[in-house]
Design a protein around this motif. Structure first.
Motif, PDB file in Angstrom:
ATOM      1  N   VAL A   9       0.827  -1.206   0.000  1.00 54.91           N
ATOM      2  CA  VAL A   9       0.000   0.000   0.000  1.00 54.91           C
ATOM      3  C   VAL A   9       0.862   1.257   0.000  1.00 54.91           C
ATOM      4  O   VAL A   9       0.586   2.210  -0.726  1.00 54.91           O
ATOM      5  CB  VAL A   9      -0.953  -0.002   1.222  1.00 54.91           C
ATOM      6  N   ILE A  10       1.930   1.283   0.790  1.00 56.28           N
ATOM      7  CA  ILE A  10       2.680   2.532   0.969  1.00 56.28           C
ATOM      8  C   ILE A  10       3.922   2.668   0.096  1.00 56.28           C
ATOM      9  O   ILE A  10       4.549   3.724   0.093  1.00 56.28           O
ATOM     10  CB  ILE A  10       3.115   2.717   2.437  1.00 56.28           C
ATOM     11  N   VAL A  37      16.228   4.726   3.048  1.00 56.97           N
ATOM     12  CA  VAL A  37      15.993   4.214   1.703  1.00 56.97           C
ATOM     13  C   VAL A  37      14.577   3.656   1.652  1.00 56.97           C
ATOM     14  O   VAL A  37      14.118   3.020   2.594  1.00 56.97           O
ATOM     15  CB  VAL A  37      17.010   3.101   1.360  1.00 56.97           C
ATOM     16  N   ASN A  38      13.879   3.893   0.552  1.00 56.73           N
ATOM     17  CA  ASN A  38      12.513   3.398   0.408  1.00 56.73           C
ATOM     18  C   ASN A  38      12.545   1.936  -0.008  1.00 56.73           C
ATOM     19  O   ASN A  38      12.564   1.602  -1.188  1.00 56.73           O
ATOM     20  CB  ASN A  38      11.766   4.244  -0.634  1.00 56.73           C
ATOM     21  N   SER A  39      12.599   1.048   0.984  1.00 52.91           N
ATOM     22  CA  SER A  39      12.603  -0.391   0.716  1.00 52.91           C
ATOM     23  C   SER A  39      11.859  -1.095   1.843  1.00 52.91           C
ATOM     24  O   SER A  39      11.770  -0.576   2.954  1.00 52.91           O
ATOM     25  CB  SER A  39      14.027  -0.924   0.614  1.00 52.91           C
ATOM     26  N   PRO A  40      11.319  -2.301   1.573  1.00 51.53           N
ATOM     27  CA  PRO A  40      10.552  -2.989   2.617  1.00 51.53           C
ATOM     28  C   PRO A  40      11.408  -3.416   3.805  1.00 51.53           C
ATOM     29  O   PRO A  40      10.910  -3.525   4.924  1.00 51.53           O
ATOM     30  CB  PRO A  40       9.958  -4.194   1.905  1.00 51.53           C
ATOM     31  N   LYS A  41      12.687  -3.659   3.594  1.00 50.81           N
ATOM     32  CA  LYS A  41      13.559  -4.096   4.686  1.00 50.81           C
ATOM     33  C   LYS A  41      13.736  -3.003   5.731  1.00 50.81           C
ATOM     34  O   LYS A  41      13.731  -3.266   6.930  1.00 50.81           O
ATOM     35  CB  LYS A  41      14.920  -4.513   4.136  1.00 50.81           C
ATOM     36  N   TYR A  42      13.910  -1.766   5.305  1.00 50.38           N
ATOM     37  CA  TYR A  42      14.216  -0.678   6.225  1.00 50.38           C
ATOM     38  C   TYR A  42      13.018   0.204   6.555  1.00 50.38           C
ATOM     39  O   TYR A  42      13.158   1.161   7.310  1.00 50.38           O
ATOM     40  CB  TYR A  42      15.340   0.190   5.650  1.00 50.38           C
ATOM     41  N   SER A  43      11.871  -0.067   6.011  1.00 46.80           N
ATOM     42  CA  SER A  43      10.703   0.781   6.229  1.00 46.80           C
ATOM     43  C   SER A  43      10.253   0.737   7.688  1.00 46.80           C
ATOM     44  O   SER A  43      10.052  -0.328   8.264  1.00 46.80           O
ATOM     45  CB  SER A  43       9.559   0.335   5.331  1.00 46.80           C
ATOM     46  N   GLY A  44      10.071   1.894   8.272  1.00 48.65           N
ATOM     47  CA  GLY A  44       9.590   1.968   9.645  1.00 48.65           C
ATOM     48  C   GLY A  44       8.080   1.845   9.733  1.00 48.65           C
ATOM     49  O   GLY A  44       7.545   1.482  10.773  1.00 48.65           O
ATOM     50  N   LEU A  45       7.396   2.140   8.653  1.00 50.79           N
ATOM     51  CA  LEU A  45       5.939   2.037   8.648  1.00 50.79           C
ATOM     52  C   LEU A  45       5.466   0.608   8.397  1.00 50.79           C
ATOM     53  O   LEU A  45       4.469   0.174   8.962  1.00 50.79           O
ATOM     54  CB  LEU A  45       5.359   2.959   7.571  1.00 50.79           C
ATOM     55  N   ALA A  46       6.197  -0.122   7.565  1.00 47.92           N
ATOM     56  CA  ALA A  46       5.744  -1.448   7.175  1.00 47.92           C
ATOM     57  C   ALA A  46       6.175  -2.545   8.145  1.00 47.92           C
ATOM     58  O   ALA A  46       5.562  -3.605   8.169  1.00 47.92           O
ATOM     59  CB  ALA A  46       6.253  -1.779   5.778  1.00 47.92           C
TER      60      ALA A  46
END
Length: 126
Positions: A9-10, A37-46
């Motif tokens: 979603v994000i 960095v905009n990635s799923p590994k480092y995302s704080g929201l996901a």
């Protein structure tokens, strides 16, 4: 909600996404994203478990995110204001997130290093 669904979603629709000219990467300014960095590994929201390190006037502020029900209770914050070496060591002991532990230590060490007063050596005329 699962982490993968939140990321779907994000990933393209977030207020925290930033781009720069000439760089192919997309960056993110969200909290709990250590690499920015905009990635799923480092995302704080996901991610349900995350860690954030930021500078304080004296020391380092360490915030951890757990998977409790309410967002206000999910974040625990602690300020490390000991000596520079002790701050980084206590961060290493208290972080339970093994995949971000080294990255958080490096970031904390950089903040602590930037806060240490530097002594100027007077120049002598020879």
């Amino acid at each position: 909600m699962s982490d993968a669904l939140v990321w779907q979603v994000i990933r393209n629709n977030s207020a925290f996404i930033r781009t720069q000219r000439g760089i192919g990467k997309r960056f993110s300014t969200e909290k709990f994203n250590l690499k920015k960095v905009n990635s799923p590994k480092y995302s704080g929201l996901a991610n349900k478990h995350a860690i954030d390190v930021s500078a304080a006037p004296k020391g380092v502020v360490v915030s951890t995110k757990n998977e409790k029900g309410r967002p206000a209770k999910a974040v625990a914050t602690a300020t490390l204001s000991k000596t520079p070496v002790a701050s980084v060591r206590s961060l290493a002991k208290n972080t339970g997130f093994s995949k971000f532990q080294k990255l958080a230590q490096r970031r904390a060490a950089a903040y602590v290093r930037s806060q240490v007063k530097k002594t100027k050596v007077p120049k002598t005329d020879a």
